[in-house]
Motif scaffolding. Structure first.
Motif, PDB file in Angstrom:
ATOM      1  N   VAL A 157      28.094  41.208  35.822  1.00 54.37           N
ATOM      2  CA  VAL A 157      27.861  42.579  35.360  1.00 54.37           C
ATOM      3  C   VAL A 157      27.911  43.547  36.546  1.00 54.37           C
ATOM      4  CG1 VAL A 157      26.139  44.143  34.370  1.00 54.37           C
ATOM      5  CG2 VAL A 157      26.523  41.900  33.338  1.00 54.37           C
ATOM      6  N   LEU A 158      27.360  43.130  37.675  1.00 50.30           N
ATOM      7  CA  LEU A 158      27.363  44.004  38.849  1.00 50.30           C
ATOM      8  C   LEU A 158      28.773  44.268  39.365  1.00 50.30           C
ATOM      9  CD1 LEU A 158      24.276  42.778  40.926  1.00 50.30           C
ATOM     10  CD2 LEU A 158      24.484  44.822  39.502  1.00 50.30           C
ATOM     11  N   ILE A 159      29.725  43.379  39.056  1.00 52.43           N
ATOM     12  CA  ILE A 159      31.112  43.629  39.455  1.00 52.43           C
ATOM     13  C   ILE A 159      31.623  44.924  38.824  1.00 52.43           C
ATOM     14  CG2 ILE A 159      33.488  42.783  39.212  1.00 52.43           C
ATOM     15  CD1 ILE A 159      32.463  39.972  39.586  1.00 52.43           C
ATOM     16  N   VAL A 160      31.189  45.193  37.593  1.00 49.03           N
ATOM     17  CA  VAL A 160      31.594  46.433  36.926  1.00 49.03           C
ATOM     18  C   VAL A 160      31.117  47.639  37.736  1.00 49.03           C
ATOM     19  CG1 VAL A 160      31.388  47.823  34.828  1.00 49.03           C
ATOM     20  CG2 VAL A 160      31.554  45.320  34.669  1.00 49.03           C
ATOM     21  N   PHE A 161      29.892  47.570  38.247  1.00 45.09           N
ATOM     22  CA  PHE A 161      29.317  48.699  38.980  1.00 45.09           C
ATOM     23  C   PHE A 161      29.806  48.754  40.428  1.00 45.09           C
ATOM     24  CE2 PHE A 161      26.277  48.044  35.533  1.00 45.09           C
ATOM     25  CZ  PHE A 161      26.048  49.336  35.118  1.00 45.09           C
ATOM     26  N   TYR A 162      29.952  47.596  41.059  1.00 41.14           N
ATOM     27  CA  TYR A 162      30.336  47.548  42.466  1.00 41.14           C
ATOM     28  C   TYR A 162      31.835  47.700  42.677  1.00 41.14           C
ATOM     29  CZ  TYR A 162      25.919  46.047  44.643  1.00 41.14           C
ATOM     30  OH  TYR A 162      24.640  46.004  45.144  1.00 41.14           O
ATOM     31  N   ALA A 163      32.651  47.245  41.718  1.00 42.85           N
ATOM     32  CA  ALA A 163      34.098  47.199  41.915  1.00 42.85           C
ATOM     33  C   ALA A 163      34.855  48.093  40.946  1.00 42.85           C
ATOM     34  CB  ALA A 163      34.591  45.755  41.785  1.00 42.85           C
ATOM     35  N   ALA A 164      34.663  47.901  39.645  1.00 36.72           N
ATOM     36  CA  ALA A 164      35.454  48.647  38.658  1.00 36.72           C
ATOM     37  C   ALA A 164      35.155  50.144  38.704  1.00 36.72           C
ATOM     38  CB  ALA A 164      35.184  48.093  37.256  1.00 36.72           C
ATOM     39  N   ALA A 165      33.880  50.514  38.643  1.00 36.05           N
ATOM     40  CA  ALA A 165      33.525  51.941  38.649  1.00 36.05           C
ATOM     41  C   ALA A 165      33.934  52.632  39.950  1.00 36.05           C
ATOM     42  CB  ALA A 165      32.020  52.114  38.389  1.00 36.05           C
ATOM     43  N   PRO A 166      33.645  52.056  41.135  1.00 37.48           N
ATOM     44  CA  PRO A 166      34.120  52.709  42.366  1.00 37.48           C
ATOM     45  C   PRO A 166      35.642  52.824  42.441  1.00 37.48           C
ATOM     46  CG  PRO A 166      32.388  51.147  42.890  1.00 37.48           C
ATOM     47  CD  PRO A 166      32.737  50.941  41.447  1.00 37.48           C
ATOM     48  N   LEU A 167      36.353  51.851  41.871  1.00 37.04           N
ATOM     49  CA  LEU A 167      37.814  51.919  41.903  1.00 37.04           C
ATOM     50  C   LEU A 167      38.321  53.097  41.076  1.00 37.04           C
ATOM     51  CD1 LEU A 167      40.498  50.712  42.771  1.00 37.04           C
ATOM     52  CD2 LEU A 167      40.422  49.252  40.740  1.00 37.04           C
ATOM     53  N   ALA A 199      48.400  47.441  47.313  1.00 33.20           N
ATOM     54  CA  ALA A 199      47.830  46.636  48.402  1.00 33.20           C
ATOM     55  C   ALA A 199      46.424  47.120  48.750  1.00 33.20           C
ATOM     56  CB  ALA A 199      48.735  46.706  49.632  1.00 33.20           C
ATOM     57  N   GLU A 200      46.242  48.433  48.817  1.00 29.99           N
ATOM     58  CA  GLU A 200      44.907  48.983  49.112  1.00 29.99           C
ATOM     59  C   GLU A 200      43.927  48.695  47.975  1.00 29.99           C
ATOM     60  OE1 GLU A 200      47.709  50.567  49.639  1.00 29.99           O
ATOM     61  OE2 GLU A 200      47.691  50.860  51.810  1.00 29.99           O
ATOM     62  N   ILE A 201      44.420  48.725  46.746  1.00 29.61           N
ATOM     63  CA  ILE A 201      43.559  48.396  45.599  1.00 29.61           C
ATOM     64  C   ILE A 201      43.097  46.952  45.695  1.00 29.61           C
ATOM     65  CG2 ILE A 201      43.552  48.038  43.092  1.00 29.61           C
ATOM     66  CD1 ILE A 201      45.326  50.493  42.824  1.00 29.61           C
ATOM     67  N   ALA A 202      44.009  46.066  46.080  1.00 29.55           N
ATOM     68  CA  ALA A 202      43.644  44.652  46.211  1.00 29.55           C
ATOM     69  C   ALA A 202      42.578  44.464  47.284  1.00 29.55           C
ATOM     70  CB  ALA A 202      44.882  43.824  46.544  1.00 29.55           C
ATOM     71  N   VAL A 203      42.743  45.157  48.413  1.00 30.73           N
ATOM     72  CA  VAL A 203      41.736  45.059  49.482  1.00 30.73           C
ATOM     73  C   VAL A 203      40.392  45.605  49.003  1.00 30.73           C
ATOM     74  CG1 VAL A 203      41.096  45.901  51.775  1.00 30.73           C
ATOM     75  CG2 VAL A 203      43.445  45.163  51.328  1.00 30.73           C
ATOM     76  N   ILE A 249      33.363  33.122  44.390  1.00 31.70           N
ATOM     77  CA  ILE A 249      33.900  34.212  45.206  1.00 31.70           C
ATOM     78  C   ILE A 249      35.323  33.895  45.649  1.00 31.70           C
ATOM     79  CG2 ILE A 249      33.684  35.373  47.438  1.00 31.70           C
ATOM     80  CD1 ILE A 249      30.661  35.245  47.105  1.00 31.70           C
ATOM     81  N   PHE A 250      35.545  32.651  46.078  1.00 28.82           N
ATOM     82  CA  PHE A 250      36.892  32.270  46.533  1.00 28.82           C
ATOM     83  C   PHE A 250      37.901  32.371  45.394  1.00 28.82           C
ATOM     84  CE2 PHE A 250      40.204  29.039  46.933  1.00 28.82           C
ATOM     85  CZ  PHE A 250      40.774  29.395  48.145  1.00 28.82           C
ATOM     86  N   VAL A 251      37.545  31.872  44.220  1.00 25.34           N
ATOM     87  CA  VAL A 251      38.474  31.871  43.090  1.00 25.34           C
ATOM     88  C   VAL A 251      38.823  33.299  42.680  1.00 25.34           C
ATOM     89  CG1 VAL A 251      38.699  31.305  40.637  1.00 25.34           C
ATOM     90  CG2 VAL A 251      37.803  29.608  42.231  1.00 25.34           C
ATOM     91  N   ILE A 252      37.813  34.161  42.575  1.00 26.98           N
ATOM     92  CA  ILE A 252      38.065  35.538  42.160  1.00 26.98           C
ATOM     93  C   ILE A 252      38.884  36.276  43.217  1.00 26.98           C
ATOM     94  CG2 ILE A 252      36.989  37.753  41.642  1.00 26.98           C
ATOM     95  CD1 ILE A 252      34.721  36.273  40.322  1.00 26.98           C
ATOM     96  N   SER A 253      38.531  36.113  44.492  1.00 29.95           N
ATOM     97  CA  SER A 253      39.274  36.783  45.563  1.00 29.95           C
ATOM     98  C   SER A 253      40.711  36.281  45.618  1.00 29.95           C
ATOM     99  CB  SER A 253      38.584  36.540  46.915  1.00 29.95           C
ATOM    100  OG  SER A 253      37.265  37.037  46.909  1.00 29.95           O
ATOM    101  N   PHE A 254      40.901  34.976  45.453  1.00 27.47           N
ATOM    102  CA  PHE A 254      42.248  34.406  45.460  1.00 27.47           C
ATOM    103  C   PHE A 254      43.060  34.959  44.292  1.00 27.47           C
ATOM    104  CE2 PHE A 254      45.264  31.049  44.213  1.00 27.47           C
ATOM    105  CZ  PHE A 254      45.964  30.898  45.411  1.00 27.47           C
ATOM    106  N   ILE A 306      42.643  37.860  42.743  1.00 35.59           N
ATOM    107  CA  ILE A 306      42.972  39.274  42.994  1.00 35.59           C
ATOM    108  C   ILE A 306      44.174  39.388  43.916  1.00 35.59           C
ATOM    109  CG2 ILE A 306      42.160  41.396  44.088  1.00 35.59           C
ATOM    110  CD1 ILE A 306      39.348  40.674  43.104  1.00 35.59           C
ATOM    111  N   ASN A 307      44.171  38.627  44.993  1.00 36.77           N
ATOM    112  CA  ASN A 307      45.258  38.731  45.965  1.00 36.77           C
ATOM    113  C   ASN A 307      46.556  38.134  45.439  1.00 36.77           C
ATOM    114  OD1 ASN A 307      44.185  39.795  48.764  1.00 36.77           O
ATOM    115  ND2 ASN A 307      42.560  38.535  47.911  1.00 36.77           N
ATOM    116  N   ARG A 308      46.477  37.076  44.646  1.00 36.63           N
ATOM    117  CA  ARG A 308      47.690  36.525  44.042  1.00 36.63           C
ATOM    118  C   ARG A 308      48.310  37.525  43.072  1.00 36.63           C
ATOM    119  NH1 ARG A 308      50.907  32.239  45.075  1.00 36.63           N
ATOM    120  NH2 ARG A 308      51.019  31.703  42.855  1.00 36.63           N
TER     121      ARG A 308
END
Length: 292
Positions: free
Chosen positions: A74-84, A213-217, A276-281, A283-285
């Motif tokens: 749930v915090l991903i929505v607030f930390y990542a989606a909303a700031p994006l 690329a910046e969105i992925a980072v 964390i590794f799976v989600i980050s991988f 996103i970058n893929r």
């Protein structure tokens, strides 16, 4: 003719060896040690007993641990989606608008990133207090019915923590995206306008594809921040009320140092690392596939 640098190949490996040694000592060994501890029922003091995969099974079977991982998602929505979303809008506006003092604005927006999270947490805990500034503002607007002890409310405590994450990460995302947008050739915008594109179509046809690329980072950094958040939860709620704001990182601390369940804490930490590794991988893929 002299061989190019790094030839033969074994010489290239020698160049990499010092960095790999540091990486192995400070990252690979601790992860391996954590995996080993997670296979034992150990309190950190006495002799541990073999538990096999029981600690990992408990993560799935324990409702509280499942809820902690759900809270992190749930915090991903607030930390990542909303700031994006907010960062894209702010960066697009600032990139096109002729704003005086843009450098100062970037500094102000980025400022939360240079403040220790403990300081941020203490400040926002005061904002959310029953007699804090948020309730005072609601009262001044005649919205007294909405006032509450935000961090003590079972329904609003997790969103309240999430809003702090949104405030904290928006500046980082905005600056990253603004840097990417500043490198887009003006000729692309001119071509889009010649084709009759308006501001919205121009954004989706030119700006958005150019900053993938910046969105992925940005997503990678903010998703990791959401999943490993600890200090904010520890200072503001201690996982409460009840377990309504408990997250995996806090559970690692609580079980290891509060309950003496070091093996269980290690299993949670290893599982969180894998997530964390799976989600980050992923996103970058996805970003690499869209930009290729």
């Amino acid at each position: 003719m002299a061989a190019p640098p790094g030839e033969p190949r074994r010489v290239a490996y020698l160049y990499l060896l010092p960095a790999f040694a540091v990486y192995a000592v400070f990252l690979l060994y601790p992860i391996g040690r954590a995996v080993q501890i997670s296979l034992y029922d150990w309190d950190g003091l006495s002799l541990g007993t073999w538990a096999g995969l029981d600690n990992y099974v408990a993560i799935v079977a324990d409702e509280g641990l499942r809820a902690a991982f759900a809270h992190a998602l749930v915090l991903i929505v607030f930390y990542a989606a909303a700031p994006l979303v907010i960062g894209l809008a702010l960066a697009a506006i600032l990139n096109h608008a002729k704003v005086r003092g843009l450098g100062f604005f970037r500094t102000v927006v980025f400022l939360p990133q240079v403040i220790a999270m403990v300081v941020v947490a203490v400040a926002w805990r005061r904002v959310y207090a029953p007699d804090g500034s948020l309730n005072a503002l609601l009262g001044a607007l005649g919205l007294d019915a909405l006032t509450r002890g935000w961090l003590g409310d079972y329904t609003f405590a997790l969103p309240a923590v999430g809003v702090v994450g949104t405030w904290f990460e928006t500046g980082l995302v905005t600056v990253l995206l603004l840097a990417g947008m500043s490198r887009i050739p003006l000729s692309l915008y001119e071509a889009a306008r010649l084709d009759g594109a308006g501001a919205v179509r121009e954004f989706f046809a030119v700006t958005l594809p150019s900053v993938r690329a910046e969105i992925a980072v940005a997503l990678t950094l903010t998703v990791i921040a959401a999943l490993r958040t600890f200090d904010l939860v520890y200072v503001t709620t201690r996982g409460g009320p009840g377990d309504s704001t408990s997250v995996p990182s806090y559970e690692v601390y609580h079980r290891a140092f509060g309950l003496g369940q070091v093996g269980s804490a290690a299993a949670i930490g290893v599982t969180l690392t894998v997530v964390i590794f799976v989600i980050s991988f992923g996103i970058n893929r996805f970003a690499d596939r869209r930009t290729s």
